[in-house]
Design a protein around this motif. Structure first.
Motif, PDB file in Angstrom:
ATOM      1  N   LEU A 181      16.573  24.199 -67.729  1.00 48.04           N
ATOM      2  CA  LEU A 181      16.655  22.991 -66.898  1.00 48.04           C
ATOM      3  C   LEU A 181      15.551  22.010 -67.290  1.00 48.04           C
ATOM      4  O   LEU A 181      15.755  20.796 -67.323  1.00 48.04           O
ATOM      5  N   GLN A 182      14.395  22.563 -67.608  1.00 49.18           N
ATOM      6  CA  GLN A 182      13.271  21.710 -68.006  1.00 49.18           C
ATOM      7  C   GLN A 182      13.639  20.876 -69.247  1.00 49.18           C
ATOM      8  O   GLN A 182      13.351  19.684 -69.325  1.00 49.18           O
ATOM      9  N   ASP A 183      14.300  21.521 -70.207  1.00 50.98           N
ATOM     10  CA  ASP A 183      14.725  20.790 -71.404  1.00 50.98           C
ATOM     11  C   ASP A 183      15.715  19.680 -71.054  1.00 50.98           C
ATOM     12  O   ASP A 183      15.662  18.588 -71.615  1.00 50.98           O
ATOM     13  N   THR A 184      16.606  19.972 -70.115  1.00 52.61           N
ATOM     14  CA  THR A 184      17.578  18.937 -69.721  1.00 52.61           C
ATOM     15  C   THR A 184      16.848  17.764 -69.079  1.00 52.61           C
ATOM     16  O   THR A 184      17.118  16.600 -69.371  1.00 52.61           O
ATOM     17  N   VAL A 185      15.881  18.078 -68.200  1.00 61.31           N
ATOM     18  CA  VAL A 185      15.114  17.007 -67.549  1.00 61.31           C
ATOM     19  C   VAL A 185      14.392  16.158 -68.595  1.00 61.31           C
ATOM     20  O   VAL A 185      14.471  14.933 -68.613  1.00 61.31           O
ATOM     21  N   VAL A 186      13.700  16.826 -69.504  1.00 61.38           N
ATOM     22  CA  VAL A 186      12.847  16.123 -70.453  1.00 61.38           C
ATOM     23  C   VAL A 186      13.678  15.312 -71.460  1.00 61.38           C
ATOM     24  O   VAL A 186      13.242  14.281 -71.962  1.00 61.38           O
ATOM     25  N   SER A 187      14.918  15.736 -71.685  1.00 57.69           N
ATOM     26  CA  SER A 187      15.764  15.032 -72.669  1.00 57.69           C
ATOM     27  C   SER A 187      16.074  13.597 -72.240  1.00 57.69           C
ATOM     28  O   SER A 187      16.425  12.766 -73.070  1.00 57.69           O
ATOM     29  N   PHE A 188      15.942  13.306 -70.947  1.00 53.94           N
ATOM     30  CA  PHE A 188      16.227  11.935 -70.499  1.00 53.94           C
ATOM     31  C   PHE A 188      15.277  10.924 -71.143  1.00 53.94           C
ATOM     32  O   PHE A 188      15.644   9.766 -71.342  1.00 53.94           O
ATOM     33  N   GLY A 189      14.077  11.348 -71.474  1.00 50.65           N
ATOM     34  CA  GLY A 189      13.116  10.425 -72.105  1.00 50.65           C
ATOM     35  C   GLY A 189      13.680   9.850 -73.392  1.00 50.65           C
ATOM     36  O   GLY A 189      13.714   8.627 -73.595  1.00 50.65           O
ATOM     37  N   GLU A 190      14.150  10.723 -74.280  1.00 52.44           N
ATOM     38  CA  GLU A 190      14.676  10.279 -75.571  1.00 52.44           C
ATOM     39  C   GLU A 190      16.059   9.641 -75.421  1.00 52.44           C
ATOM     40  O   GLU A 190      16.398   8.717 -76.151  1.00 52.44           O
ATOM     41  N   THR A 191      16.857  10.149 -74.480  1.00 52.00           N
ATOM     42  CA  THR A 191      18.186   9.560 -74.307  1.00 52.00           C
ATOM     43  C   THR A 191      18.053   8.095 -73.870  1.00 52.00           C
ATOM     44  O   THR A 191      18.729   7.203 -74.392  1.00 52.00           O
ATOM     45  N   LEU A 192      17.141   7.856 -72.928  1.00 51.07           N
ATOM     46  CA  LEU A 192      16.990   6.479 -72.443  1.00 51.07           C
ATOM     47  C   LEU A 192      16.357   5.568 -73.492  1.00 51.07           C
ATOM     48  O   LEU A 192      16.801   4.435 -73.689  1.00 51.07           O
ATOM     49  N   SER A 193      15.332   6.053 -74.199  1.00 49.27           N
ATOM     50  CA  SER A 193      14.677   5.165 -75.173  1.00 49.27           C
ATOM     51  C   SER A 193      15.635   4.819 -76.305  1.00 49.27           C
ATOM     52  O   SER A 193      15.653   3.683 -76.785  1.00 49.27           O
ATOM     53  N   SER A 194      16.475   5.787 -76.721  1.00 49.82           N
ATOM     54  CA  SER A 194      17.391   5.488 -77.827  1.00 49.82           C
ATOM     55  C   SER A 194      18.501   4.542 -77.369  1.00 49.82           C
ATOM     56  O   SER A 194      18.911   3.651 -78.111  1.00 49.82           O
ATOM     57  N   THR A 195      18.966   4.715 -76.136  1.00 50.92           N
ATOM     58  CA  THR A 195      19.990   3.801 -75.603  1.00 50.92           C
ATOM     59  C   THR A 195      19.424   2.384 -75.545  1.00 50.92           C
ATOM     60  O   THR A 195      20.073   1.412 -75.950  1.00 50.92           O
ATOM     61  N   LEU A 196      18.200   2.283 -75.058  1.00 50.06           N
ATOM     62  CA  LEU A 196      17.564   0.973 -74.912  1.00 50.06           C
ATOM     63  C   LEU A 196      17.312   0.324 -76.274  1.00 50.06           C
ATOM     64  O   LEU A 196      17.592  -0.863 -76.466  1.00 50.06           O
ATOM     65  N   LEU A 197      16.835   1.121 -77.231  1.00 52.67           N
ATOM     66  CA  LEU A 197      16.548   0.538 -78.548  1.00 52.67           C
ATOM     67  C   LEU A 197      17.836   0.042 -79.214  1.00 52.67           C
ATOM     68  O   LEU A 197      17.858  -1.046 -79.809  1.00 52.67           O
ATOM     69  N   ALA A 198      18.922   0.810 -79.078  1.00 53.08           N
ATOM     70  CA  ALA A 198      20.190   0.361 -79.670  1.00 53.08           C
ATOM     71  C   ALA A 198      20.609  -0.975 -79.050  1.00 53.08           C
ATOM     72  O   ALA A 198      21.050  -1.888 -79.746  1.00 53.08           O
ATOM     73  N   GLU A 199      20.415  -1.109 -77.749  1.00 52.05           N
ATOM     74  CA  GLU A 199      20.770  -2.368 -77.078  1.00 52.05           C
ATOM     75  C   GLU A 199      19.898  -3.520 -77.564  1.00 52.05           C
ATOM     76  O   GLU A 199      20.362  -4.630 -77.778  1.00 52.05           O
ATOM     77  N   VAL A 200      18.605  -3.249 -77.722  1.00 57.23           N
ATOM     78  CA  VAL A 200      17.688  -4.301 -78.189  1.00 57.23           C
ATOM     79  C   VAL A 200      18.111  -4.748 -79.589  1.00 57.23           C
ATOM     80  O   VAL A 200      18.136  -5.945 -79.893  1.00 57.23           O
ATOM     81  N   LEU A 201      18.482  -3.796 -80.446  1.00 56.39           N
ATOM     82  CA  LEU A 201      18.898  -4.154 -81.805  1.00 56.39           C
ATOM     83  C   LEU A 201      20.166  -5.015 -81.757  1.00 56.39           C
ATOM     84  O   LEU A 201      20.251  -6.053 -82.422  1.00 56.39           O
ATOM     85  N   ASN A 202      21.141  -4.597 -80.945  1.00 52.62           N
ATOM     86  CA  ASN A 202      22.371  -5.391 -80.835  1.00 52.62           C
ATOM     87  C   ASN A 202      22.065  -6.800 -80.338  1.00 52.62           C
ATOM     88  O   ASN A 202      22.615  -7.776 -80.834  1.00 52.62           O
ATOM     89  N   GLN A 203      21.174  -6.874 -79.366  1.00 54.11           N
ATOM     90  CA  GLN A 203      20.790  -8.177 -78.832  1.00 54.11           C
ATOM     91  C   GLN A 203      20.232  -9.085 -79.933  1.00 54.11           C
ATOM     92  O   GLN A 203      20.427 -10.288 -79.923  1.00 54.11           O
ATOM     93  N   LYS A 204      19.548  -8.465 -80.886  1.00 54.75           N
ATOM     94  CA  LYS A 204      18.919  -9.239 -81.966  1.00 54.75           C
ATOM     95  C   LYS A 204      19.871  -9.434 -83.153  1.00 54.75           C
ATOM     96  O   LYS A 204      19.447  -9.836 -84.229  1.00 54.75           O
ATOM     97  N   GLY A 205      21.121  -9.045 -82.963  1.00 58.05           N
ATOM     98  CA  GLY A 205      22.097  -9.290 -84.027  1.00 58.05           C
ATOM     99  C   GLY A 205      22.156  -8.199 -85.083  1.00 58.05           C
ATOM    100  O   GLY A 205      22.781  -8.372 -86.126  1.00 58.05           O
ATOM    101  N   ILE A 206      21.495  -7.066 -84.821  1.00 52.84           N
ATOM    102  CA  ILE A 206      21.590  -5.933 -85.757  1.00 52.84           C
ATOM    103  C   ILE A 206      22.574  -4.944 -85.128  1.00 52.84           C
ATOM    104  O   ILE A 206      22.285  -4.377 -84.068  1.00 52.84           O
ATOM    105  N   ARG A 207      23.726  -4.767 -85.769  1.00 52.67           N
ATOM    106  CA  ARG A 207      24.730  -3.890 -85.156  1.00 52.67           C
ATOM    107  C   ARG A 207      24.212  -2.457 -85.111  1.00 52.67           C
ATOM    108  O   ARG A 207      23.877  -1.866 -86.136  1.00 52.67           O
ATOM    109  N   ALA A 208      24.117  -1.893 -83.915  1.00 54.12           N
ATOM    110  CA  ALA A 208      23.530  -0.561 -83.753  1.00 54.12           C
ATOM    111  C   ALA A 208      24.308   0.219 -82.714  1.00 54.12           C
ATOM    112  O   ALA A 208      24.982  -0.363 -81.858  1.00 54.12           O
ATOM    113  N   ARG A 209      24.220   1.542 -82.808  1.00 54.75           N
ATOM    114  CA  ARG A 209      24.891   2.377 -81.805  1.00 54.75           C
ATOM    115  C   ARG A 209      24.043   3.602 -81.503  1.00 54.75           C
ATOM    116  O   ARG A 209      23.548   4.265 -82.427  1.00 54.75           O
TER     117      ARG A 209
END
Ligand code: ADP
Ligand code: ASP
Ligand code: MG
Length: 449
Positions: free
Chosen positions: A104-132
């Motif tokens: 369960l601890q691993d599942t909890v801690v995984s949110f850190g990387e899941t959220l940062s990667s989701t956010l970074l992909a969005e920031v890249l798309n916003q800047k015109g770099i196609r990302a997923r």
């Protein structure tokens, strides 16, 4: 051929840092980058310490602030919806008491990387770099050793290729959270603290990339830990062997497991500074050049326990060492440095949590002496191989400090020893001055010419 670009937590600490990362990625766009990102700095620690959702408000607020600052209103709203979902899922996990269950601890801690990667992909798309955003748990397949899982290589390679190649072929930048993986059954695992570097190396090896780049908050691997030796300098080139020793013996800039996948696939690893992207940093590769300075860098780690087992039974007997190491095996405890004499074996451990049980068993083999609060210091350089007198220089520099567990690794590119933890900063500082101090370095170079 593509490159892997891994950004650590401090490289995505806030909106300005995200923006900077997007600029760095934009500059590498022609190289088909695959991006790996850590959780925002401090988030993994907060997730591990949290026992309820209220204590994570600051974590959510930091993500929200980046989204509001860098994304247009509809993108920001969509991301903030994701944050709400994450909060609901985390709240449900806290009810089950993750502190008591590693999975369960691993599942909890995984949110850190899941959220940062989701956010970074969005920031890249916003800047015109196609990302997923690509869920790293679909790429990194591991065993079930929660909190410190080992990747299953064939599965990881196959899944990484099938997840990432189509994205690359369609000109999209895949963005993955580092550190996290999943078992074959789909349960979330993590690769151990600092494990995003390892993710970068695994993905790089799976895809056979041209280079694995580790972007961090210092300009490459330095001649010593800059927190102890502020005047430490960038080492321009390291062999794989040198980098592996430094990482293993405490240079936090690289996770110890990072080098292996790179060696096996002959991929260079570059360590760069996201705050000073034009500085060349450190290039790690197969070269075994010896620099004019025989010693390339000094690493150290604290919190080490040393164990000495003495027994006359060891003398001329076989089977003793096997019995001894089987004790550590049974307790799943990693042994670091080992030295032996006719009647004693000394060794060091990073993780002493199983020590009471280990000692009870070792006492059946001989007399056991434990020393806690030790530190390991490791002097590294390919040039050590053929240079006499390094040990003498080390010992005369710290002659007033009691040194134990002296070992020159089988590769002969490191010289390692243990000292008391309280004096480690002083010892490393003095050794750095001896091997890299301005006047000394000058003299040494003149001597070489
Ligand atoms: P990231 O979050 O980017 O993964 P880390 O904090 O894990 O960064 O690693 C970078 C840090 O490693 C540096 O800020 C530095 O304090 C520490 N460090 C320890 N030894 C060394 C070394 N020899 N060279 C460079 N950095 C080192
Ligand atoms: N976020 C994880 C940690 O803090 C992994 C990493 O940053 O490499 O340990
Ligand atoms: Mg790190």
């Amino acid at each position: 051929m593509s490159v892997v670009m891994k950004f650590g937590g401090t490289s995505v600490a806030d909106a300005a840092a995200f923006e900077n990362v997007a600029r760095i990625i934009a500059n590498e766009r022609d190289d088909e980058p695959i991006v790996i990102v850590s959780a925002m700095s401090g988030v993994t620690d907060s997730l591990l310490a949290a026992t309820n959702i209220a204590s994570l408000e600051n974590v959510f607020e930091r993500h929200r602030a980046v989204a509001r600052e860098l994304l247009d209103s509809s993108r920001a709203a969509a991301f903030i919806d994701r944050l709400h979902e994450a909060a609901d899922q985390l709240a449900a996990l806290f009810v089950q008491n993750p502190a008591k269950h590693k999975s369960l601890q691993d599942t909890v801690v995984s949110f850190g990387e899941t959220l940062s990667s989701t956010l970074l992909a969005e920031v890249l798309n916003q800047k015109g770099i196609r990302a997923r955003q690509v869920d790293a748990r679909r790429c990194i397949i591991t065993d079930e050793e929660y909190t410190n899982a080992a990747p299953l290589m064939p599965e990881t390679f196959a899944h990484s290729k099938s997840e990432l190649i189509p994205a690359l072929e369609s000109g999209v930048v895949p963005v993955l959270g580092g550190f996290i993986g999943s078992t074959k059954q789909g349960a979330t695992t993590t690769l151990g603290r600092g494990g995003s570097d390892y993710t970068a190396a695994l993905i790089g090896a799976a895809l056979g990339v041209r280079e694995i780049q580790i972007w961090t908050d210092v300009t490459g691997v330095l001649t010593a830990d800059p927190r102890v030796v502020p005047e430490a300098q960038t080492v321009e080139r390291l062999s794989y062997g040198e980098a592996a020793e430094l990482a293993y013996f405490g240079a936090k800039v690289l996770h110890p497991k990072t080098i292996q996948p790179a060696i096996e696939n002959s991929i260079p690893v570059r360590i760069c500074n996201s705050r000073a992207p034009h500085e060349p940093g450190t290039l790690v590769g197969p070269e075994t050049e010896t620099s004019p300075r025989t010693v390339k860098a000094i690493a150290h780690k604290t919190g080490v326990t040393t164990v000495q087992i003495s027994s006359a039974r060891m003398l001329g007997a076989y089977g003793f060492l096997r019995a001894l190491f089987e004790v550590f095996d049974r307790h799943r405890t990693v042994v670091d440095v080992v030295t032996t004499s006719e009647v004693s074996v000394s060794l060091s451990l990073d993780d002493a949590s199983a020590l009471p049980a280990i000692v009870a068993e070792l006492e059946q083999l001989g007399t056991v002496r434990i020393e806690k609060g030790r530190a390991i210091v490791c002097v590294v350089g390919e040039g050590l191989r053929g240079t006499p007198g390094i040990a003498a220089r080390v010992f005369s520099t710290i002659s007033d400090i009691n040194v134990t567990l002296i070992s020159q690794g089988a590769s002969s590119i490191n010289f390692t020893f243990a000292i008391e933890e309280e004096r480690v900063n002083e010892a490393v500082t003095r050794l750095h001055e001896e091997f890299f101090g301005h006047k000394k370095a000058h003299k040494a170079q003149n001597r070489e010419q």
